[in-house]
Design a protein around this motif. Structure first.
Motif, PDB file in Angstrom:
ATOM      1  N   MET A  35     -45.181 -12.972 -27.813  1.00  0.00           N
ATOM      2  CA  MET A  35     -44.934 -11.838 -28.696  1.00  0.00           C
ATOM      3  C   MET A  35     -43.530 -11.267 -28.472  1.00  0.00           C
ATOM      4  SD  MET A  35     -48.614  -9.938 -28.914  1.00  0.00           S
ATOM      5  CE  MET A  35     -48.000  -8.736 -30.067  1.00  0.00           C
ATOM      6  N   LYS A  36     -42.919 -11.589 -27.330  1.00  0.00           N
ATOM      7  CA  LYS A  36     -41.566 -11.107 -27.030  1.00  0.00           C
ATOM      8  C   LYS A  36     -40.548 -12.185 -27.383  1.00  0.00           C
ATOM      9  CE  LYS A  36     -42.865  -7.963 -23.350  1.00  0.00           C
ATOM     10  NZ  LYS A  36     -42.617  -7.588 -21.950  1.00  0.00           N
ATOM     11  N   ALA A  37     -39.523 -11.790 -28.115  1.00  0.00           N
ATOM     12  CA  ALA A  37     -38.493 -12.732 -28.579  1.00  0.00           C
ATOM     13  C   ALA A  37     -37.860 -13.496 -27.423  1.00  0.00           C
ATOM     14  CB  ALA A  37     -37.428 -11.991 -29.376  1.00  0.00           C
ATOM     15  N   GLU A  38     -37.587 -12.817 -26.313  1.00  0.00           N
ATOM     16  CA  GLU A  38     -36.949 -13.513 -25.191  1.00  0.00           C
ATOM     17  C   GLU A  38     -37.851 -14.589 -24.591  1.00  0.00           C
ATOM     18  OE1 GLU A  38     -38.441  -9.497 -23.450  1.00  0.00           O
ATOM     19  OE2 GLU A  38     -37.492 -10.168 -25.305  1.00  0.00           O
ATOM     20  N   ASN A  39     -39.156 -14.369 -24.617  1.00  0.00           N
ATOM     21  CA  ASN A  39     -40.089 -15.386 -24.114  1.00  0.00           C
ATOM     22  C   ASN A  39     -40.188 -16.561 -25.085  1.00  0.00           C
ATOM     23  OD1 ASN A  39     -40.559 -13.892 -21.818  1.00  0.00           O
ATOM     24  ND2 ASN A  39     -42.387 -12.911 -22.655  1.00  0.00           N
ATOM     25  N   ARG A  40     -40.181 -16.277 -26.384  1.00  0.00           N
ATOM     26  CA  ARG A  40     -40.192 -17.361 -27.372  1.00  0.00           C
ATOM     27  C   ARG A  40     -38.947 -18.226 -27.200  1.00  0.00           C
ATOM     28  NH1 ARG A  40     -41.922 -13.071 -30.595  1.00  0.00           N
ATOM     29  NH2 ARG A  40     -39.887 -12.864 -31.621  1.00  0.00           N
ATOM     30  N   ALA A  41     -37.799 -17.597 -26.979  1.00  0.00           N
ATOM     31  CA  ALA A  41     -36.552 -18.344 -26.797  1.00  0.00           C
ATOM     32  C   ALA A  41     -36.618 -19.200 -25.533  1.00  0.00           C
ATOM     33  CB  ALA A  41     -35.372 -17.377 -26.732  1.00  0.00           C
ATOM     34  N   ARG A  42     -37.128 -18.654 -24.457  1.00  0.00           N
ATOM     35  CA  ARG A  42     -37.254 -19.425 -23.211  1.00  0.00           C
ATOM     36  C   ARG A  42     -38.209 -20.604 -23.391  1.00  0.00           C
ATOM     37  NH1 ARG A  42     -39.538 -16.096 -19.028  1.00  0.00           N
ATOM     38  NH2 ARG A  42     -39.240 -17.932 -17.759  1.00  0.00           N
ATOM     39  N   PHE A  43     -39.321 -20.366 -24.082  1.00  0.00           N
ATOM     40  CA  PHE A  43     -40.298 -21.428 -24.319  1.00  0.00           C
ATOM     41  C   PHE A  43     -39.685 -22.542 -25.162  1.00  0.00           C
ATOM     42  CE2 PHE A  43     -43.861 -22.960 -27.130  1.00  0.00           C
ATOM     43  CZ  PHE A  43     -44.484 -23.754 -26.176  1.00  0.00           C
ATOM     44  N   LYS A  44     -39.009 -22.180 -26.233  1.00  0.00           N
ATOM     45  CA  LYS A  44     -38.420 -23.190 -27.111  1.00  0.00           C
ATOM     46  C   LYS A  44     -37.280 -23.946 -26.426  1.00  0.00           C
ATOM     47  CE  LYS A  44     -38.602 -22.809 -31.571  1.00  0.00           C
ATOM     48  NZ  LYS A  44     -39.704 -23.580 -32.061  1.00  0.00           N
ATOM     49  N   ALA A  45     -36.585 -23.308 -25.501  1.00  0.00           N
ATOM     50  CA  ALA A  45     -35.471 -23.958 -24.800  1.00  0.00           C
ATOM     51  C   ALA A  45     -35.968 -25.018 -23.820  1.00  0.00           C
ATOM     52  CB  ALA A  45     -34.633 -22.918 -24.062  1.00  0.00           C
ATOM     53  N   ASP A  46     -37.108 -24.762 -23.156  1.00  0.00           N
ATOM     54  CA  ASP A  46     -37.661 -25.716 -22.184  1.00  0.00           C
ATOM     55  C   ASP A  46     -39.151 -25.434 -22.034  1.00  0.00           C
ATOM     56  OD1 ASP A  46     -38.391 -27.356 -20.044  1.00  0.00           O
ATOM     57  OD2 ASP A  46     -36.587 -26.883 -18.875  1.00  0.00           O
ATOM     58  N   GLU A  47     -39.933 -26.041 -22.918  1.00  0.00           N
ATOM     59  CA  GLU A  47     -41.367 -25.762 -22.956  1.00  0.00           C
ATOM     60  C   GLU A  47     -42.029 -25.998 -21.608  1.00  0.00           C
ATOM     61  OE1 GLU A  47     -43.470 -27.671 -26.155  1.00  0.00           O
ATOM     62  OE2 GLU A  47     -42.156 -26.799 -27.666  1.00  0.00           O
ATOM     63  N   ARG A  48     -41.752 -27.134 -21.021  1.00  0.00           N
ATOM     64  CA  ARG A  48     -42.428 -27.478 -19.765  1.00  0.00           C
ATOM     65  C   ARG A  48     -42.111 -26.462 -18.667  1.00  0.00           C
ATOM     66  NH1 ARG A  48     -46.671 -30.717 -17.831  1.00  0.00           N
ATOM     67  NH2 ARG A  48     -46.783 -29.804 -15.787  1.00  0.00           N
ATOM     68  N   ALA A  49     -40.855 -26.110 -18.526  1.00  0.00           N
ATOM     69  CA  ALA A  49     -40.479 -25.153 -17.483  1.00  0.00           C
ATOM     70  C   ALA A  49     -41.180 -23.810 -17.708  1.00  0.00           C
ATOM     71  CB  ALA A  49     -38.963 -24.971 -17.450  1.00  0.00           C
ATOM     72  N   TYR A  50     -41.240 -23.363 -18.962  1.00  0.00           N
ATOM     73  CA  TYR A  50     -41.887 -22.084 -19.243  1.00  0.00           C
ATOM     74  C   TYR A  50     -43.390 -22.174 -18.980  1.00  0.00           C
ATOM     75  CZ  TYR A  50     -42.903 -17.615 -21.381  1.00  0.00           C
ATOM     76  OH  TYR A  50     -43.336 -16.313 -21.598  1.00  0.00           O
ATOM     77  N   LEU A  51     -44.018 -23.249 -19.405  1.00  0.00           N
ATOM     78  CA  LEU A  51     -45.452 -23.414 -19.171  1.00  0.00           C
ATOM     79  C   LEU A  51     -45.776 -23.480 -17.684  1.00  0.00           C
ATOM     80  CD1 LEU A  51     -46.326 -25.940 -21.997  1.00  0.00           C
ATOM     81  CD2 LEU A  51     -47.081 -23.557 -21.846  1.00  0.00           C
ATOM     82  N   ASP A  52     -44.880 -24.072 -16.903  1.00  0.00           N
ATOM     83  CA  ASP A  52     -45.118 -24.189 -15.457  1.00  0.00           C
ATOM     84  C   ASP A  52     -45.114 -22.836 -14.749  1.00  0.00           C
ATOM     85  OD1 ASP A  52     -45.535 -26.914 -15.502  1.00  0.00           O
ATOM     86  OD2 ASP A  52     -43.477 -27.419 -14.898  1.00  0.00           O
ATOM     87  N   GLU A  53     -44.624 -21.806 -15.413  1.00  0.00           N
ATOM     88  CA  GLU A  53     -44.637 -20.465 -14.839  1.00  0.00           C
ATOM     89  C   GLU A  53     -46.027 -19.828 -14.898  1.00  0.00           C
ATOM     90  OE1 GLU A  53     -41.610 -17.951 -16.532  1.00  0.00           O
ATOM     91  OE2 GLU A  53     -40.117 -19.566 -16.438  1.00  0.00           O
ATOM     92  N   TRP A  54     -46.921 -20.435 -15.656  1.00  0.00           N
ATOM     93  CA  TRP A  54     -48.260 -19.876 -15.861  1.00  0.00           C
ATOM     94  C   TRP A  54     -49.286 -20.676 -15.077  1.00  0.00           C
ATOM     95  CZ3 TRP A  54     -48.555 -15.357 -18.369  1.00  0.00           C
ATOM     96  CH2 TRP A  54     -47.411 -14.969 -19.061  1.00  0.00           C
ATOM     97  N   ALA A  55     -50.309 -20.005 -14.579  1.00  0.00           N
ATOM     98  CA  ALA A  55     -51.352 -20.641 -13.763  1.00  0.00           C
ATOM     99  C   ALA A  55     -52.375 -21.360 -14.648  1.00  0.00           C
ATOM    100  CB  ALA A  55     -52.037 -19.589 -12.889  1.00  0.00           C
ATOM    101  N   MET A  56     -51.863 -22.122 -15.595  1.00  0.00           N
ATOM    102  CA  MET A  56     -52.711 -22.896 -16.499  1.00  0.00           C
ATOM    103  C   MET A  56     -53.034 -24.232 -15.850  1.00  0.00           C
ATOM    104  SD  MET A  56     -50.316 -22.091 -19.821  1.00  0.00           S
ATOM    105  CE  MET A  56     -50.899 -23.426 -20.802  1.00  0.00           C
ATOM    106  N   THR A  57     -54.051 -24.894 -16.367  1.00  0.00           N
ATOM    107  CA  THR A  57     -54.333 -26.254 -15.902  1.00  0.00           C
ATOM    108  C   THR A  57     -53.335 -27.207 -16.557  1.00  0.00           C
ATOM    109  OG1 THR A  57     -55.847 -26.807 -17.708  1.00  0.00           O
ATOM    110  CG2 THR A  57     -56.816 -25.712 -15.760  1.00  0.00           C
ATOM    111  N   GLU A  58     -53.195 -28.377 -15.964  1.00  0.00           N
ATOM    112  CA  GLU A  58     -52.320 -29.381 -16.557  1.00  0.00           C
ATOM    113  C   GLU A  58     -52.828 -29.775 -17.943  1.00  0.00           C
ATOM    114  OE1 GLU A  58     -49.191 -31.789 -17.314  1.00  0.00           O
ATOM    115  OE2 GLU A  58     -49.384 -30.252 -15.772  1.00  0.00           O
ATOM    116  N   GLU A  59     -54.132 -29.835 -18.103  1.00  0.00           N
ATOM    117  CA  GLU A  59     -54.693 -30.169 -19.409  1.00  0.00           C
ATOM    118  C   GLU A  59     -54.294 -29.119 -20.451  1.00  0.00           C
ATOM    119  OE1 GLU A  59     -58.851 -31.380 -21.646  1.00  0.00           O
ATOM    120  OE2 GLU A  59     -58.972 -30.434 -19.663  1.00  0.00           O
TER     121      GLU A  59
END
Length: 145
Positions: A35-59
């Motif tokens: 919902m925050k523009a800066e987070n959307r920009a970070r996600f789009k710049a490097d999806e994997r790196a941004y996702l790795d910041e979250w305690a999600m499962t690999e799946e």
């Protein structure tokens, strides 16, 4: 004692209940971060790196990167949170829903305007020819292929 979950017998349906909510907590928190523009920009710049910041499962990470919303839902995602991924990608909710059904946006719209899918043959998995009786205990859900 496990709660009865008769809705687990509905084919092609994942109900977002307390168990799904716990399973998808970090996936859904990631979605809300978009919902925050800066987070959307970070996600789009490097999806994997941004996702790795979250305690999600690999799946869950793989499901997000594949943009497979049905897979995201099976891993605990809630469609209202997952819509943030679509919005980040410039997709409408209608486009996202169409992708989940294997239909084009226009075909999906036409189906919904015509009243949606028929329930015939889609009421209960246990009614399918050769299907085993459904269990309604915790963890009994299974996908119909």
């Amino acid at each position: 004692m496990a709660l009865e979950k008769p809705y687990l017998d509905v084919p092609g349906t994942v109900i977002f209940d307390a168990d799904q909510s716990r399973k998808g907590y970090w996936l859904n928190q990631f979605c809300m971060s978009l919902m925050k523009a800066e987070n959307r920009a970070r996600f789009k710049a490097d999806e994997r790196a941004y996702l790795d910041e979250w305690a999600m499962t690999e799946e869950q990470r793989q499901a997000v990167m594949a943009r497979d919303l049905n897979w995201c839902i099976r891993t605990g995602g809630n469609i209202y949170f997952l819509a943030k991924i679509g919005a980040t990608d410039g997709k409408s909710f209608q486009q996202m829903a169409g992708s989940m059904t294997g239909m084009s946006e226009d075909a999906y719209r036409a189906m919904m305007v015509a009243g949606g899918r028929s329930v015939e043959g889609n009421r209960f998995m246990h009614e399918a020819v050769g299907a085993p009786a459904a269990s309604t205990g915790a963890g009994a859900g299974r996908e119909v292929v």
